[in-house]
Design an enzyme around this catalytic site. Structure first.
Site, PDB file in Angstrom:
ATOM      1  N   LYS A   1       4.435  12.203  -3.007  1.00  0.00           N
ATOM      2  CA  LYS A   1       5.286  11.088  -2.582  1.00  0.00           C
ATOM      3  C   LYS A   1       6.289  11.636  -1.562  1.00  0.00           C
ATOM      4  CE  LYS A   1       7.923   7.308  -4.669  1.00  0.00           C
ATOM      5  NZ  LYS A   1       8.478   6.771  -5.917  1.00  0.00           N
TER       6      LYS A   1
ATOM      7  N   ASP B   1       8.802   5.869   7.753  1.00  0.00           N
ATOM      8  CA  ASP B   1       8.436   7.202   8.239  1.00  0.00           C
ATOM      9  C   ASP B   1       7.531   7.961   7.271  1.00  0.00           C
ATOM     10  OD1 ASP B   1      10.185   7.697   6.186  1.00  0.00           O
ATOM     11  OD2 ASP B   1      11.684   8.742   7.391  1.00  0.00           O
ATOM     12  N   GLY B   2       7.242   7.341   6.114  1.00  0.00           N
ATOM     13  CA  GLY B   2       6.370   8.010   5.149  1.00  0.00           C
ATOM     14  C   GLY B   2       7.029   9.160   4.409  1.00  0.00           C
TER      15      GLY B   2
ATOM     16  N   ASP C   1       4.019  -4.987  -7.394  1.00  0.00           N
ATOM     17  CA  ASP C   1       3.438  -3.723  -6.908  1.00  0.00           C
ATOM     18  C   ASP C   1       4.064  -2.523  -7.610  1.00  0.00           C
ATOM     19  OD1 ASP C   1       5.691  -4.742  -5.268  1.00  0.00           O
ATOM     20  OD2 ASP C   1       5.576  -2.779  -4.316  1.00  0.00           O
ATOM     21  N   ASN C   2       5.063  -2.750  -8.429  1.00  0.00           N
ATOM     22  CA  ASN C   2       5.688  -1.663  -9.173  1.00  0.00           C
ATOM     23  C   ASN C   2       5.404  -1.771 -10.666  1.00  0.00           C
ATOM     24  OD1 ASN C   2       6.744  -0.592  -6.824  1.00  0.00           O
ATOM     25  ND2 ASN C   2       8.704  -1.649  -7.031  1.00  0.00           N
TER      26      ASN C   2
ATOM     27  N   ARG D   1       4.260   5.818   1.722  1.00  0.00           N
ATOM     28  CA  ARG D   1       4.874   7.164   1.765  1.00  0.00           C
ATOM     29  C   ARG D   1       4.306   8.030   0.655  1.00  0.00           C
ATOM     30  NH1 ARG D   1      10.638   5.802  -1.149  1.00  0.00           N
ATOM     31  NH2 ARG D   1       9.774   3.979  -2.173  1.00  0.00           N
TER      32      ARG D   1
ATOM     33  N   ARG E   1       3.604  13.537  -8.158  1.00  0.00           N
ATOM     34  CA  ARG E   1       3.662  12.613  -9.298  1.00  0.00           C
ATOM     35  C   ARG E   1       2.301  12.546  -9.977  1.00  0.00           C
ATOM     36  NH1 ARG E   1       5.895   6.620  -8.224  1.00  0.00           N
ATOM     37  NH2 ARG E   1       4.002   6.351  -7.004  1.00  0.00           N
TER      38      ARG E   1
ATOM     39  N   ASP F   1       7.446   4.022 -10.368  1.00  0.00           N
ATOM     40  CA  ASP F   1       8.324   3.757  -9.227  1.00  0.00           C
ATOM     41  C   ASP F   1       9.798   3.686  -9.620  1.00  0.00           C
ATOM     42  OD1 ASP F   1       6.266   3.982  -7.525  1.00  0.00           O
ATOM     43  OD2 ASP F   1       6.277   1.941  -6.778  1.00  0.00           O
TER      44      ASP F   1
ATOM     45  N   GLY G   1       0.839  -1.210   0.000  1.00  0.00           N
ATOM     46  CA  GLY G   1       0.000   0.000   0.000  1.00  0.00           C
ATOM     47  C   GLY G   1       0.863   1.244   0.000  1.00  0.00           C
TER      48      GLY G   1
HETATM   49  P1  AMP Z   1       8.887   0.652  -3.215  1.00  0.00           P
HETATM   50  O1  AMP Z   1      10.276   0.340  -2.831  1.00  0.00           O
HETATM   51  O2  AMP Z   1       8.685   2.083  -3.607  1.00  0.00           O
HETATM   52  O3  AMP Z   1       8.304  -0.259  -4.215  1.00  0.00           O
HETATM   53  O4  AMP Z   1       8.043   0.470  -1.855  1.00  0.00           O
HETATM   54  C1  AMP Z   1       7.667  -0.766  -1.331  1.00  0.00           C
HETATM   55  C2  AMP Z   1       6.693  -0.543  -0.184  1.00  0.00           C
HETATM   56  O5  AMP Z   1       7.345   0.074   0.924  1.00  0.00           O
HETATM   57  C3  AMP Z   1       5.501   0.325  -0.511  1.00  0.00           C
HETATM   58  O6  AMP Z   1       4.380  -0.177   0.168  1.00  0.00           O
HETATM   59  C4  AMP Z   1       5.928   1.666   0.038  1.00  0.00           C
HETATM   60  O7  AMP Z   1       4.833   2.494   0.324  1.00  0.00           O
HETATM   61  C5  AMP Z   1       6.678   1.267   1.303  1.00  0.00           C
HETATM   62  N1  AMP Z   1       7.662   2.277   1.694  1.00  0.00           N
HETATM   63  C6  AMP Z   1       8.820   2.558   1.079  1.00  0.00           C
HETATM   64  N2  AMP Z   1       9.479   3.555   1.710  1.00  0.00           N
HETATM   65  C7  AMP Z   1       8.714   3.931   2.759  1.00  0.00           C
HETATM   66  C8  AMP Z   1       8.845   4.909   3.795  1.00  0.00           C
HETATM   67  N3  AMP Z   1       9.898   5.712   3.882  1.00  0.00           N
HETATM   68  N4  AMP Z   1       7.841   4.981   4.710  1.00  0.00           N
HETATM   69  C9  AMP Z   1       6.785   4.177   4.638  1.00  0.00           C
HETATM   70  N5  AMP Z   1       6.604   3.245   3.690  1.00  0.00           N
HETATM   71  C10 AMP Z   1       7.550   3.107   2.763  1.00  0.00           C
HETATM   72 MG    MG Z   2       6.599   0.772  -5.171  1.00  0.00          MG
END
Ligand code: AMP
Ligand code: MG
Length: 470
Positions: free
Chosen positions: A111, A123-124, A246-247, A91, A174, A256, A88
């Protein structure tokens, strides 16, 4: 100056278990890094207002624009082949949708805008590096003619983000045709939530594939869109780096930009991502991985079909059709890169050339760019073999105007992006703006400035590893 964003939200009307309503978390001292004025126009937003004081508050998540209904979308996914039921937007926050000047529905998403119910231990937030990198990469990809999410704006938050050290925080705005992923379907299939799955299928068909009559047509359309997309990536030397389910969008847009990179020297097994230790997402593996991901989408759609055995048979055929679709598009693009139509002869010439390039470690972009002006010979170690190839190729009277249109002179090279990030961390965004200007005109003639961006890295400048944007 009033900021008007003509929101027209549809995802927020879907069953509420498909997302969470959550506002961005305000930041201390936001400042504007960049606003993409042409894109703002396209979206029906006044770029002046967007870059003004009220716009900045909205882009930083400190204010909610009228009509915005902020949500974080729920999804699941396979990460490096391993099932993760709870991903989900951890961030990212979707502010809402607009219907653009061309009648296309587009998502506007922040983002790095603070925690959501899907943040888990994160930390979002985002730090400046990945924000600048995604801005440059996605805008370069768009200029290269590749379907992609876009960058509308970047702001610095004035806050510190803790990663391997302390870094300045930033937020990217984005734009996407939608942020719906293969993993979005997987989530509701795994939960056996057929009403949500059905609602998602209807939403995606209406939004992206209005001619599709049901799940089979949808799967066929996504397969075609992804085959075309991956062929484009391969034809320009792009490595996504983290093709988890998910990407991968169902719209067919690249999404992504994490540890992605363009290859300098051509080799099919090229990998940059520090976490891709097995080379699962290597340059040359991307078509196979796309098939694997589309098979996961197919699996998620099966529960919607009345006759599941028949559906499995039909879906298997659709997933397997990727290979031919991909091959046809790849052949067409690669033949055009050497100025020819797709024939058995051009196919053989392309393969011979790629083999010579691999053996020589030729620069992927510059070799194709140099073919039309007779400068490519320097890229090869076995000059005699290249001369032979060149003579054979010339005998087909390649179309140099076609080659000019197909072969970029500039790609966003990793070492240049790293230098832009280094300056950005020091508060100097001039290199970012300079690079953005250069890479968004990839086919234009080289001048002194642009030549510096066309050069492969010197040994001391080489960047061999990339990191996820977290
Ligand atoms: P990604 O690496 O962008 O494909 O992210 C994989 C998952 O990790 C997704 O659900 C992102 O929302 C979550 N995520 C990545 N970085 C953060 C962050 N700094 N804080 C919270 N969730 C994160
Ligand atoms: Mg992603």
């Amino acid at each position: 100056m009033t900021l008007v964003i003509p929101f027209d939200n549809s995802y927020a009307r879907l069953p509420d278990r498909m997302f969470s309503r959550v506002d961005p978390t305000p930041v201390g001292a936001p400042s504007l890094i960049a606003v993409n004025a042409p894109l703002a126009h396209e979206l029906g937003i006044d770029p002046e207002a967007l870059g003004g004081p009220i716009g900045l508050e909205v882009l930083a998540g400190n204010a909610i624009a009228a009509g915005s209904e902020p949500i974080a979308q729920a999804y699941a996914g396979h990460q490096f082949g391993n099932w993760n039921p709870g991903l989900g937007d951890g961030r990212a926050i979707l502010l809402g949708e607009v219907v653009d000047q061309n009648g296309q529905r587009r998502d506007i998403q922040l983002k790095g805008s603070g925690p959501t119910p899907y943040s888990r231990r994160g930390d979002g937030r985002a730090w400046l590096g990945p924000v600048l990198r995604e801005y440059i990469m996605s805008e370069a990809m768009h200029a290269l003619g590749v379907p992609t999410t876009r960058a509308l704006a970047a702001v610095a938050t004035g806050e510190t983000v803790i990663r391997e050290g302390y870094f300045p925080g930033a937020i990217l705005t984005r734009i996407a045709a939608s942020h719906i992923r293969v993993g979005t379907f997987q989530l509701f299939a795994a939960r056996r939530d057929l009403p949500a799955l059905e609602a998602l299928v209807s939403h995606v068909i209406e939004r992206h594939y209005p001619d599709a009559k049901g799940p089979s047509d949808l799967l066929r359309a996504v397969t075609k869109a992804q085959a075309d997309l991956i062929a484009k990536w391969i034809s320009i030397g792009f490595i996504h780096g983290v093709m988890n389910t998910d990407n991968m969008t169902v719209s067919g847009e690249t999404i992504d930009y994490g540890p992605c990179a363009f290859m300098d020297e051509y080799h099919p097994s090229t990998v940059f991502s520090s976490i891709d230790t097995q080379g699962r997402y290597a340059y040359g593996n991307q078509p196979q991985i796309a098939v694997w991901n589309i098979a996961q989408l197919a699996t998620a759609l099966v529960p919607l079909m009345p006759d599941q055995d028949a559906a499995i048979e039909e879906f298997t055929e659709i997933v397997n059709s990727f290979a031919d679709l991909y091959q046809a598009e790849w052949r067409r693009l690669m033949a055009a890169k050497i100025g020819l139509a797709d024939t058995e002869q051009s196919f053989s010439l392309v393969n011979r050339l790629l083999k010579l390039m691999m053996d020589s470690g030729s620069d992927f972009t510059n070799t194709f760019a140099a073919l039309q002006n007779g400068q490519a010979r320097d890229q090869f170690t076995d000059r005699a073999a290249f001369d032979l190839w060149h003579e054979d190729w010339k005998s087909f009277a390649p179309d140099t105007a076609l080659m000019e249109r197909m072969n970029p002179k500039i790609i966003p090279r990793l070492h240049k992006i790293e230098a832009v990030i280094q300056s950005g961390v020091q508060g100097d965004f001039a290199p970012f703006h300079e690079m953005l200007g250069v890479v968004t005109a990839p086919f234009a003639a080289l001048d002194e400035l642009r030549s510096a961006y066309a050069k492969p890295p010197a040994p001391s400048e080489r960047v061999t590893r990339t990191f996820c944007g977290t």
